[in-house]
Design a protein around this motif. Structure first.
Motif, PDB file in Angstrom:
ATOM      1  N   ALA A  54      -3.317  -5.188  -7.121  1.00  0.00           N
ATOM      2  CA  ALA A  54      -3.753  -4.030  -6.334  1.00  0.00           C
ATOM      3  C   ALA A  54      -2.898  -2.798  -6.627  1.00  0.00           C
ATOM      4  O   ALA A  54      -3.424  -1.693  -6.792  1.00  0.00           O
ATOM      5  CB  ALA A  54      -3.701  -4.368  -4.839  1.00  0.00           C
ATOM      6  N   ILE A  55      -1.586  -2.981  -6.686  1.00  0.00           N
ATOM      7  CA  ILE A  55      -0.693  -1.849  -6.966  1.00  0.00           C
ATOM      8  C   ILE A  55      -0.959  -1.290  -8.359  1.00  0.00           C
ATOM      9  O   ILE A  55      -1.100  -0.071  -8.545  1.00  0.00           O
ATOM     10  CB  ILE A  55       0.781  -2.265  -6.814  1.00  0.00           C
ATOM     11  N   LEU A  56      -1.036  -2.168  -9.352  1.00  0.00           N
ATOM     12  CA  LEU A  56      -1.305  -1.720 -10.715  1.00  0.00           C
ATOM     13  C   LEU A  56      -2.684  -1.072 -10.823  1.00  0.00           C
ATOM     14  O   LEU A  56      -2.859  -0.075 -11.538  1.00  0.00           O
ATOM     15  CB  LEU A  56      -1.201  -2.894 -11.689  1.00  0.00           C
ATOM     16  N   GLY A  57      -3.658  -1.634 -10.105  1.00  0.00           N
ATOM     17  CA  GLY A  57      -5.004  -1.067 -10.147  1.00  0.00           C
ATOM     18  C   GLY A  57      -5.045   0.348  -9.616  1.00  0.00           C
ATOM     19  O   GLY A  57      -5.729   1.220 -10.185  1.00  0.00           O
ATOM     20  N   TYR A  58      -4.310   0.595  -8.540  1.00  0.00           N
ATOM     21  CA  TYR A  58      -4.326   1.933  -7.946  1.00  0.00           C
ATOM     22  C   TYR A  58      -3.490   2.923  -8.755  1.00  0.00           C
ATOM     23  O   TYR A  58      -3.905   4.057  -8.982  1.00  0.00           O
ATOM     24  CB  TYR A  58      -3.809   1.873  -6.516  1.00  0.00           C
ATOM     25  N   VAL A  59      -2.315   2.466  -9.180  1.00  0.00           N
ATOM     26  CA  VAL A  59      -1.396   3.381  -9.864  1.00  0.00           C
ATOM     27  C   VAL A  59      -1.833   3.634 -11.309  1.00  0.00           C
ATOM     28  O   VAL A  59      -1.953   4.787 -11.748  1.00  0.00           O
ATOM     29  CB  VAL A  59       0.039   2.830  -9.832  1.00  0.00           C
ATOM     30  N   VAL A  60      -2.081   2.551 -12.038  1.00  0.00           N
ATOM     31  CA  VAL A  60      -2.431   2.693 -13.454  1.00  0.00           C
ATOM     32  C   VAL A  60      -3.933   2.946 -13.614  1.00  0.00           C
ATOM     33  O   VAL A  60      -4.348   3.927 -14.253  1.00  0.00           O
ATOM     34  CB  VAL A  60      -2.009   1.442 -14.253  1.00  0.00           C
ATOM     35  N   GLY A  61      -4.739   2.048 -13.010  1.00  0.00           N
ATOM     36  CA  GLY A  61      -6.182   2.160 -13.197  1.00  0.00           C
ATOM     37  C   GLY A  61      -6.755   3.455 -12.654  1.00  0.00           C
ATOM     38  O   GLY A  61      -7.432   4.205 -13.376  1.00  0.00           O
ATOM     39  N   TYR A  62      -6.481   3.734 -11.372  1.00  0.00           N
ATOM     40  CA  TYR A  62      -7.070   4.917 -10.741  1.00  0.00           C
ATOM     41  C   TYR A  62      -6.293   6.195 -11.035  1.00  0.00           C
ATOM     42  O   TYR A  62      -6.821   7.148 -11.615  1.00  0.00           O
ATOM     43  CB  TYR A  62      -7.167   4.703  -9.233  1.00  0.00           C
ATOM     44  N   THR A  63      -5.004   6.220 -10.656  1.00  0.00           N
ATOM     45  CA  THR A  63      -4.239   7.473 -10.712  1.00  0.00           C
ATOM     46  C   THR A  63      -3.995   7.950 -12.138  1.00  0.00           C
ATOM     47  O   THR A  63      -4.178   9.135 -12.445  1.00  0.00           O
ATOM     48  CB  THR A  63      -2.900   7.309  -9.976  1.00  0.00           C
ATOM     49  N   LEU A  64      -3.565   7.060 -13.038  1.00  0.00           N
ATOM     50  CA  LEU A  64      -3.210   7.464 -14.391  1.00  0.00           C
ATOM     51  C   LEU A  64      -4.413   7.548 -15.340  1.00  0.00           C
ATOM     52  O   LEU A  64      -4.497   8.474 -16.153  1.00  0.00           O
ATOM     53  CB  LEU A  64      -2.174   6.499 -14.968  1.00  0.00           C
TER      54      LEU A  64
ATOM     55  N   ALA B 149       0.827  -1.195   0.000  1.00  0.00           N
ATOM     56  CA  ALA B 149       0.000   0.000   0.000  1.00  0.00           C
ATOM     57  C   ALA B 149       0.868   1.255   0.000  1.00  0.00           C
ATOM     58  O   ALA B 149       0.548   2.247  -0.665  1.00  0.00           O
ATOM     59  CB  ALA B 149      -0.925  -0.001   1.215  1.00  0.00           C
ATOM     60  N   GLY B 150       1.969   1.204   0.741  1.00  0.00           N
ATOM     61  CA  GLY B 150       2.892   2.333   0.750  1.00  0.00           C
ATOM     62  C   GLY B 150       3.484   2.591  -0.621  1.00  0.00           C
ATOM     63  O   GLY B 150       3.661   3.748  -1.033  1.00  0.00           O
ATOM     64  N   SER B 151       3.788   1.528  -1.349  1.00  0.00           N
ATOM     65  CA  SER B 151       4.302   1.671  -2.710  1.00  0.00           C
ATOM     66  C   SER B 151       3.275   2.352  -3.610  1.00  0.00           C
ATOM     67  O   SER B 151       3.591   3.308  -4.325  1.00  0.00           O
ATOM     68  CB  SER B 151       4.658   0.296  -3.279  1.00  0.00           C
ATOM     69  N   ALA B 152       2.033   1.866  -3.570  1.00  0.00           N
ATOM     70  CA  ALA B 152       0.984   2.452  -4.399  1.00  0.00           C
ATOM     71  C   ALA B 152       0.760   3.920  -4.058  1.00  0.00           C
ATOM     72  O   ALA B 152       0.599   4.767  -4.942  1.00  0.00           O
ATOM     73  CB  ALA B 152      -0.316   1.663  -4.219  1.00  0.00           C
ATOM     74  N   ASN B 153       0.772   4.236  -2.765  1.00  0.00           N
ATOM     75  CA  ASN B 153       0.555   5.624  -2.351  1.00  0.00           C
ATOM     76  C   ASN B 153       1.726   6.523  -2.739  1.00  0.00           C
ATOM     77  O   ASN B 153       1.533   7.696  -3.075  1.00  0.00           O
ATOM     78  CB  ASN B 153       0.327   5.683  -0.838  1.00  0.00           C
ATOM     79  N   ALA B 154       2.940   5.989  -2.696  1.00  0.00           N
ATOM     80  CA  ALA B 154       4.108   6.782  -3.105  1.00  0.00           C
ATOM     81  C   ALA B 154       4.070   7.058  -4.604  1.00  0.00           C
ATOM     82  O   ALA B 154       4.385   8.171  -5.054  1.00  0.00           O
ATOM     83  CB  ALA B 154       5.395   6.055  -2.723  1.00  0.00           C
ATOM     84  N   PHE B 155       3.690   6.054  -5.404  1.00  0.00           N
ATOM     85  CA  PHE B 155       3.504   6.282  -6.841  1.00  0.00           C
ATOM     86  C   PHE B 155       2.437   7.360  -7.067  1.00  0.00           C
ATOM     87  O   PHE B 155       2.597   8.249  -7.905  1.00  0.00           O
ATOM     88  CB  PHE B 155       3.081   4.992  -7.542  1.00  0.00           C
ATOM     89  N   ASN B 156       1.336   7.263  -6.315  1.00  0.00           N
ATOM     90  CA  ASN B 156       0.256   8.235  -6.431  1.00  0.00           C
ATOM     91  C   ASN B 156       0.761   9.648  -6.100  1.00  0.00           C
ATOM     92  O   ASN B 156       0.432  10.620  -6.786  1.00  0.00           O
ATOM     93  CB  ASN B 156      -0.888   7.843  -5.506  1.00  0.00           C
ATOM     94  N   SER B 157       1.558   9.766  -5.049  1.00  0.00           N
ATOM     95  CA  SER B 157       2.093  11.072  -4.668  1.00  0.00           C
ATOM     96  C   SER B 157       3.001  11.637  -5.760  1.00  0.00           C
ATOM     97  O   SER B 157       2.980  12.851  -6.026  1.00  0.00           O
ATOM     98  CB  SER B 157       2.881  10.953  -3.358  1.00  0.00           C
ATOM     99  N   TYR B 158       3.775  10.769  -6.390  1.00  0.00           N
ATOM    100  CA  TYR B 158       4.668  11.209  -7.467  1.00  0.00           C
ATOM    101  C   TYR B 158       3.866  11.686  -8.676  1.00  0.00           C
ATOM    102  O   TYR B 158       4.122  12.766  -9.231  1.00  0.00           O
ATOM    103  CB  TYR B 158       5.602  10.070  -7.866  1.00  0.00           C
ATOM    104  N   ILE B 159       2.875  10.908  -9.082  1.00  0.00           N
ATOM    105  CA  ILE B 159       2.102  11.237 -10.281  1.00  0.00           C
ATOM    106  C   ILE B 159       1.227  12.470 -10.062  1.00  0.00           C
ATOM    107  O   ILE B 159       1.078  13.312 -10.955  1.00  0.00           O
ATOM    108  CB  ILE B 159       1.232  10.024 -10.691  1.00  0.00           C
ATOM    109  N   ASP B 160       0.672  12.579  -8.866  1.00  0.00           N
ATOM    110  CA  ASP B 160      -0.281  13.665  -8.590  1.00  0.00           C
ATOM    111  C   ASP B 160       0.356  14.873  -7.906  1.00  0.00           C
ATOM    112  O   ASP B 160      -0.350  15.706  -7.335  1.00  0.00           O
ATOM    113  CB  ASP B 160      -1.418  13.135  -7.706  1.00  0.00           C
ATOM    114  N   ARG B 161       1.666  15.011  -7.978  1.00  0.00           N
ATOM    115  CA  ARG B 161       2.289  16.127  -7.276  1.00  0.00           C
ATOM    116  C   ARG B 161       1.847  17.478  -7.830  1.00  0.00           C
ATOM    117  O   ARG B 161       1.828  18.484  -7.114  1.00  0.00           O
ATOM    118  CB  ARG B 161       3.813  15.994  -7.305  1.00  0.00           C
ATOM    119  N   ASP B 162       1.462  17.534  -9.118  1.00  0.00           N
ATOM    120  CA  ASP B 162       0.968  18.789  -9.679  1.00  0.00           C
ATOM    121  C   ASP B 162      -0.401  19.145  -9.100  1.00  0.00           C
ATOM    122  O   ASP B 162      -0.700  20.309  -8.822  1.00  0.00           O
ATOM    123  CB  ASP B 162       0.898  18.696 -11.201  1.00  0.00           C
ATOM    124  N   ILE B 163      -1.243  18.121  -8.895  1.00  0.00           N
ATOM    125  CA  ILE B 163      -2.556  18.339  -8.283  1.00  0.00           C
ATOM    126  C   ILE B 163      -2.386  18.739  -6.824  1.00  0.00           C
ATOM    127  O   ILE B 163      -3.032  19.679  -6.344  1.00  0.00           O
ATOM    128  CB  ILE B 163      -3.424  17.072  -8.400  1.00  0.00           C
TER     129      ILE B 163
END
Length: 320
Positions: free
Chosen positions: A140-150, A73-87
């Motif tokens: 789960a990681i791919l779903g959150y990072v690719v599916g949701y965030t991207l 979960a920490g990995s997925a959230n860190a990817f999310n923080s990186y991708i959404d840093r502009d938001i």
């Protein structure tokens, strides 16, 4: 000409102790994992494991699974923080996150996310000893990072509905860690969290509607009238409650779980209906954050009942 003497001289700033610098860096990296979100994920993991084991699983397996869950979960959230840093930089609620303040460099955060993800997969495969859990973790990681965030977050008002699937996975991962197989019971636990996610997150989106609008994130409360959002919340809450009750015959739950699930469900539904009524009246104070907090209490109560239920027959026998 010589400069006149002054009473004040330049004094170098005191050096910051290394231990304090290290503590600040550590806190920044921990913040990248979003621990408060992970707390909710672990709330669903442990009860699923206990239900799968029909009692308390081996302590080492329990601890190993929870650690692996935090890492993934920490990995997925860190990817999310990186991708959404502009938001995050344009939203008041998220302006103090590490990548916005500069506490962590973007490249370092990305490396951190990859390392956590790789370690979590290896952890589930070799330490927990469950290839199935490792596969579900990857999904789960791919779903959150690719599916949701991207793909979903910036494109559709239904982002949190389908993107929330990743947040439902801990129930399946916890069950698989114990049995190395799946059945209808963990999928019902999965569905409880799936139907719970929209009425949990949309009240928060209502509160920070202007933030999301400013960041051009089409959360449903941003693009739809509050009345429509409230109606959809009631529908999802009804599906959530029904699913929690179906668990009784499928998993053989006791009357104690039934009472908790029904009572907590009725209480949460009441909150959703009250929000709808206030939106119909045009009230300025929707009390959406109260409903947000109540949703957390609801999920905790239901999964606490799932956790306790396998032990009840023995306890009732002893008391009897």
């Amino acid at each position: 000409m010589p400069q006149p003497a002054t009473a004040v001289t330049d004094v170098p700033a005191p050096a910051v102790p290394r231990w304090l610098l290290a503590t600040r860096v550590l806190k920044a990296y921990v913040a990248l994992t979003k621990p408060r979100i992970i707390e909710l994920l672990l709330v669903t993991t442990l009860p699923a494991m206990i239900l799968a084991a029909d009692g308390w699983p081996p302590m080492w397996l329990t601890l190993a699974t929870l650690v692996g869950g935090y890492l993934s979960a920490g990995s997925a959230n860190a990817f999310n923080s990186y991708i959404d840093r502009d938001i995050d930089a344009v939203m008041k609620r998220t302006r103090n996150r590490p990548l916005v303040t500069g506490a962590v460099a973007p490249r370092d955060a990305l490396v951190f996310a990859w390392v956590l993800g790789a370690v979590s997969l290896a952890w589930f495969w070799f330490v927990v000893g469950s290839p199935l859990s490792a596969g579900l973790t990857l999904f789960a990681i791919l779903g959150y990072v690719v599916g949701y965030t991207l793909l979903l977050k910036r494109r559709t008002a239904q982002n949190i509905v389908w993107g929330g699937i990743a947040g439902c996975m801990p129930a399946l991962i916890g069950w698989a860690a114990v049995r190395e197989s799946l059945s209808w019971t963990p999928f019902l636990l999965f569905l409880i969290v799936f139907f719970w996610t929209p009425p949990h997150y949309w009240p928060l989106s209502m509160k920070f509607r202007k933030d999301y609008a400013h960041a051009e994130v089409p959360m449903l409360p941003v693009v739809a009238p509050t009345r429509r959002v409230a109606i959809e919340m009631i529908a999802y809450a009804a599906a959530m409650i029904l699913t929690s009750l179906v668990l009784v015959p499928v998993a053989g739950m006791t009357w104690v779980y039934l009472a908790v699930a029904a009572g907590a469900g009725a209480w949460f539904m009441k909150g959703c209906i009250e929000l709808y009524v206030r939106s119909q009246r045009g009230d300025e104070k929707l009390r959406e954050m109260r409903l947000f907090r109540e949703s957390i209490v609801y999920l905790t109560l239901v999964f606490a009942a799932v956790l306790v239920d396998p032990f009840l027959p023995d306890l009732l026998t002893v008391w009897g």
